[in-house]
Scaffold this motif. Structure first.
Motif, PDB file in Angstrom:
ATOM      1  N   ARG A  88       0.858  -1.189   0.000  1.00 54.50           N
ATOM      2  CA  ARG A  88       0.000   0.000   0.000  1.00 54.50           C
ATOM      3  C   ARG A  88       0.890   1.234   0.000  1.00 54.50           C
ATOM      4  NH1 ARG A  88      -3.658  -0.858   4.777  1.00 54.50           N
ATOM      5  NH2 ARG A  88      -4.478   1.190   4.276  1.00 54.50           N
ATOM      6  N   ALA A 119      -3.134  -1.798  -1.881  1.00 53.08           N
ATOM      7  CA  ALA A 119      -3.078  -1.504  -3.313  1.00 53.08           C
ATOM      8  C   ALA A 119      -2.861  -2.763  -4.152  1.00 53.08           C
ATOM      9  CB  ALA A 119      -1.967  -0.507  -3.603  1.00 53.08           C
ATOM     10  N   GLU A 120      -2.045  -3.696  -3.642  1.00 53.97           N
ATOM     11  CA  GLU A 120      -1.767  -4.899  -4.421  1.00 53.97           C
ATOM     12  C   GLU A 120      -1.264  -6.035  -3.538  1.00 53.97           C
ATOM     13  OE1 GLU A 120       1.023  -3.369  -7.331  1.00 53.97           O
ATOM     14  OE2 GLU A 120       2.716  -4.141  -6.177  1.00 53.97           O
ATOM     15  N   SER A 137      -3.409  -6.056  -8.677  1.00 52.53           N
ATOM     16  CA  SER A 137      -3.986  -4.896  -8.004  1.00 52.53           C
ATOM     17  C   SER A 137      -5.214  -5.315  -7.223  1.00 52.53           C
ATOM     18  CB  SER A 137      -4.385  -3.838  -9.027  1.00 52.53           C
ATOM     19  OG  SER A 137      -3.269  -3.390  -9.728  1.00 52.53           O
TER      20      SER A 137
END
Length: 132
Positions: free
Chosen positions: A40, A112-113, A131
């Motif tokens: 993140r 985020a991923e 993602s």
């Protein structure tokens, strides 16, 4: 970008279709060391990427669905070459589902991923990054 990685392992049996796989076309076992990295841009309100205990528990649960199984026998993998690369995506996608469902806590919604790496040995591994 901040990241946190948790690790576990799984043991599976499977076979492959295609000359490129040589002797691995026969049923064989594989043991994978599995790293799940959560990323993140900014830390959450508690100054963490994700709760390490929840991340560890959820990785163990996801791997438990595959561990000690013959992947050739699972309907969702029928006719699929369950390569290391393919399995990295399966684990990442299943972890992503758990993030979206809230199983990794509310703070994980800011991730985020996810990157999942399956290590076949000390000289070969594959990763899949997605993602959220």
């Amino acid at each position: 970008m901040f990241s946190l990685t948790v690790r576990d392992h799984m043991m599976v049996a499977h076979s492959f279709t295609g000359e490129v796989f040589g002797p691995a076309q026969q049923l064989h076992g594989a043991t994978f060391v599995v790293d799940a990295t959560f990323s993140r841009a900014e830390l959450d309100a508690d100054n963490i990427v994700v709760d390490i205990g929840l991340a560890t528990d959820q990785l163990k649960t996801v791997l438990g669905e595959l561990n000690y199984r013959n992947l050739d026998d699972l309907p969702e993998f029928k006719g699929v070459n369950t390569s290391t690369e393919f399995l990295a995506r399966v684990v990442a996608d299943r972890l992503a589902e758990r993030v979206h469902s809230g199983s990794l806590g509310e703070g994980a919604r800011g991730l985020a991923e996810i990157t999942v790496t399956l290590k076949e040995s000390h000289v070969a591994w594959a990763s899949y990054r997605r993602s959220l």
